[in-house]
Design a protein around this motif. Structure first.
Motif, short mmCIF file in Angstrom:
data_model
loop_
_atom_site.label_atom_id
_atom_site.label_comp_id
_atom_site.label_asym_id
_atom_site.label_seq_id
_atom_site.Cartn_x
_atom_site.Cartn_y
_atom_site.Cartn_z
N THR A 151 -34.69 -31.69 18.61
CA THR A 151 -36.07 -31.82 19.08
C THR A 151 -36.45 -33.24 19.48
O THR A 151 -37.10 -33.45 20.51
N ASP A 152 -36.04 -34.23 18.69
CA ASP A 152 -36.52 -35.60 18.94
C ASP A 152 -35.43 -36.61 18.64
O ASP A 152 -34.33 -36.26 18.20
N LEU A 153 -35.74 -37.90 18.89
CA LEU A 153 -34.74 -38.94 18.73
C LEU A 153 -34.31 -39.11 17.28
O LEU A 153 -33.13 -39.35 16.99
N ASN A 154 -35.23 -38.98 16.35
CA ASN A 154 -34.88 -39.11 14.94
C ASN A 154 -33.85 -38.06 14.54
O ASN A 154 -32.85 -38.36 13.87
N LEU B 64 -28.57 -38.34 24.78
CA LEU B 64 -29.30 -38.27 26.05
C LEU B 64 -30.64 -37.58 25.83
O LEU B 64 -30.71 -36.62 25.07
N GLY B 65 -31.69 -38.03 26.52
CA GLY B 65 -32.94 -37.29 26.44
C GLY B 65 -34.17 -38.14 26.67
O GLY B 65 -34.10 -39.35 26.85
N GLY B 66 -35.31 -37.48 26.64
CA GLY B 66 -36.58 -38.11 26.93
C GLY B 66 -37.30 -37.29 27.99
O GLY B 66 -37.24 -36.06 28.00
N ARG B 67 -37.96 -37.99 28.91
CA ARG B 67 -38.67 -37.33 30.02
C ARG B 67 -37.89 -37.54 31.31
O ARG B 67 -37.68 -38.67 31.75
N ASN B 68 -37.49 -36.46 31.93
CA ASN B 68 -36.69 -36.53 33.17
C ASN B 68 -37.53 -37.12 34.30
O ASN B 68 -38.69 -36.77 34.49
N ARG C 5 -17.05 -37.51 23.58
CA ARG C 5 -16.56 -36.35 22.84
C ARG C 5 -17.68 -35.36 22.54
O ARG C 5 -17.47 -34.15 22.52
N ASP C 6 -18.88 -35.90 22.27
CA ASP C 6 -20.03 -35.06 21.95
C ASP C 6 -21.25 -35.59 22.68
O ASP C 6 -21.40 -36.81 22.88
N VAL C 7 -22.15 -34.68 23.07
CA VAL C 7 -23.45 -35.05 23.64
C VAL C 7 -24.54 -34.43 22.78
O VAL C 7 -24.49 -33.23 22.46
N ILE C 8 -25.51 -35.25 22.41
CA ILE C 8 -26.69 -34.77 21.70
C ILE C 8 -27.88 -34.97 22.64
O ILE C 8 -28.19 -36.09 23.03
N SER C 9 -28.53 -33.88 23.03
CA SER C 9 -29.70 -33.97 23.91
C SER C 9 -30.96 -33.74 23.09
O SER C 9 -30.96 -33.00 22.10
N TYR C 10 -32.05 -34.40 23.52
CA TYR C 10 -33.30 -34.29 22.76
C TYR C 10 -34.48 -34.44 23.71
O TYR C 10 -34.35 -34.83 24.88
N GLY C 11 -35.68 -34.15 23.21
CA GLY C 11 -36.91 -34.40 23.94
C GLY C 11 -37.18 -33.39 25.04
O GLY C 11 -36.55 -32.33 25.12
N GLU C 12 -38.12 -33.73 25.93
CA GLU C 12 -38.53 -32.83 27.01
C GLU C 12 -37.35 -32.40 27.88
O GLU C 12 -37.28 -31.26 28.33
N ALA C 13 -36.43 -33.33 28.13
CA ALA C 13 -35.31 -33.04 29.02
C ALA C 13 -34.12 -32.42 28.31
O ALA C 13 -33.11 -32.13 28.95
N GLY C 14 -34.24 -32.20 27.00
CA GLY C 14 -33.10 -31.72 26.23
C GLY C 14 -32.50 -30.44 26.77
O GLY C 14 -31.28 -30.32 26.92
N GLY C 15 -33.34 -29.48 27.09
CA GLY C 15 -32.85 -28.20 27.60
C GLY C 15 -32.20 -28.35 28.97
O GLY C 15 -31.17 -27.71 29.25
N SER D 270 -39.04 -42.72 28.56
CA SER D 270 -39.31 -42.57 27.13
C SER D 270 -40.62 -41.85 26.82
O SER D 270 -40.93 -41.56 25.67
N PHE D 271 -41.42 -41.54 27.87
CA PHE D 271 -42.84 -41.25 27.66
C PHE D 271 -43.15 -39.93 26.97
O PHE D 271 -44.31 -39.68 26.63
N ASP D 272 -42.16 -39.08 26.75
CA ASP D 272 -42.44 -37.86 25.99
C ASP D 272 -42.66 -38.15 24.51
O ASP D 272 -43.35 -37.40 23.81
N GLU D 273 -42.09 -39.27 24.04
CA GLU D 273 -42.15 -39.57 22.61
C GLU D 273 -42.58 -41.01 22.31
O GLU D 273 -43.14 -41.29 21.25
N PHE D 274 -42.34 -41.94 23.28
CA PHE D 274 -42.61 -43.35 23.05
C PHE D 274 -43.35 -43.95 24.25
O PHE D 274 -43.30 -43.43 25.36
#
Length: 353
Positions: free
Chosen positions: A302-305, A254-258, A276-286, A329-333
């Motif tokens: 930090t990012d999708l990669n 999950l992640g990107g720009r909220n 089972r697991d969530v990986i958050s990334y990008g501006e909305a990660g926190g 997607s606009f925080d990174e793409f």
């Protein structure tokens, strides 16, 4: 708006919070025949004006436009009037733009404000918000539903049947999985019938349509781990649809720009699903990490990669790594397509190692 001034061809306008793109592609496939030249345009990246210019140049009188229409585009409507308006569903989205659900609904309804009484509105009869919003409009109203019987196509046990009771396709014959895709097929079939497309052709498309890129797209299976690209999922409801589609353990990215979403709305669905697991990334990660709390095992990167690499580490044979960001997607793409392509490239690199 501008392009519609220069064509007399039928226009089917597709909008809603979820399912627009897939429904548009299904509908265009159903409406492609020797008597009908279905042409897609609109919010999926193909300008309507470019398509109309081509029509003027070719003088082809068989064109039917299938337009994916967003609430943003509806802000600038003055005369635009489709022959058929299709509403897939309505849920909270784009609050960063519209400010409130009421304003969002108002923008969606602008799509039908110039229609004549002989024009048609096709709508999801199982969506209470949508039913209360459109059902009393003065047009030819055609619901689609998996539960109602006052529809052109009904779900009869394990098959889709027409109004005469003839089966078009068994549920086990449908080529795309998920209850959400059942709605997409029913909505497209309803529109196609109103355009005079025979049931035999509608049935064939139901059995052969393979889905849309970036929407629950299977990328690769590596070491018995499936990687699924759902980059088109830019809101909470799309994420819910995605995680409800699979029965295997899910590592959810999950992640990107909220866009103004409340990620706490995911909690009951994550608890009742196979996530089972969530990986958050990008501006909305926190924000995502804080909203989910201790409800599920989660990690922020930090990012999708970095998210893809972390998912590879966490995944075990039999798992699904699902990119279903729930964000813009606009925080990174530049758009969700570029994000989806990046995810697929990152997965390909895992395979190459």
């Amino acid at each position: 708006e501008f392009a519609s001034w220069f064509t007399e061809s039928p226009i089917i306008a597709v909008t809603g919070s979820n399912g627009k793109t897939t429904t548009t592609y299904i509908l265009a496939t159903m409406c492609q025949s020797k008597n009908s030249h279905a042409v897609m345009a609109g919010n999926m990246g193909i300008p309507f004006s470019e398509r109309v210019l081509n029509e003027i140049k070719t003088l082809d009188e068989t064109w039917t436009y299938i337009l994916e229409v967003s609430s943003f585009q509806m802000e600038f409507i003055n005369h635009f009037s489709p022959t058929i308006a299709l509403y897939t569903n309505l849920s909270i989205d784009h609050l960063d733009r519209h400010g409130s659900m009421e304003e969002y609904l108002k923008m969606k309804l602008r799509m039908i404000q110039n229609m004549d009484q002989e024009d048609c509105v096709v709508y999801n009869g199982d969506d209470p918000e949508l039913v209360s919003t459109v059902e009393n409009q003065p047009f030819r109203m055609h619901p689609f539903s998996t539960t109602r019987s006052d529809t052109l196509y009904t779900l009869d046990g394990t098959s889709i049947t027409n109004h005469s009771g003839k089966s078009l396709a068994g549920l086990d014959e449908l080529s795309i999985p998920g209850n959400h895709n059942l709605y997409n097929l029913l909505s497209a079939a309803t529109c196609s019938h109103l355009l005079g497309i025979p049931d035999e052709h509608i049935s064939q498309v139901m059995k052969t349509f393979k889905g849309v890129e970036h929407r629950l797209e299977h990328v690769l299976t590596i070491n018995d781990v499936q990687y699924i690209n759902d980059s088109k999922a830019t809101n909470i409801n799309s994420v819910i649809v995605a995680i409800d589609t699979f029965k295997q353990p899910i590592i959810l990215i999950l992640g990107g720009r909220n866009k103004g979403a409340d990620f706490r709305l995911l909690l009951p669905h994550i608890k009742s699903s196979h996530v089972r697991d969530v990986i958050s990334y990008g501006e909305a990660g926190g924000q995502i990490d804080a909203a989910l709390g201790d409800a599920v095992r989660s990690v922020q990167v930090t990012d999708l990669n970095s998210a893809v690499k972390k998912a590879q580490v966490l995944a075990a044979p039999g798992d699904i790594v699902l990119l279903s960001p729930g964000c813009a997607s606009f925080d990174e793409f530049s758009n969700f397509e570029v994000r989806g392509q990046f995810f697929k490239s990152a997965v390909m690199e895992i395979k190459a190692v």
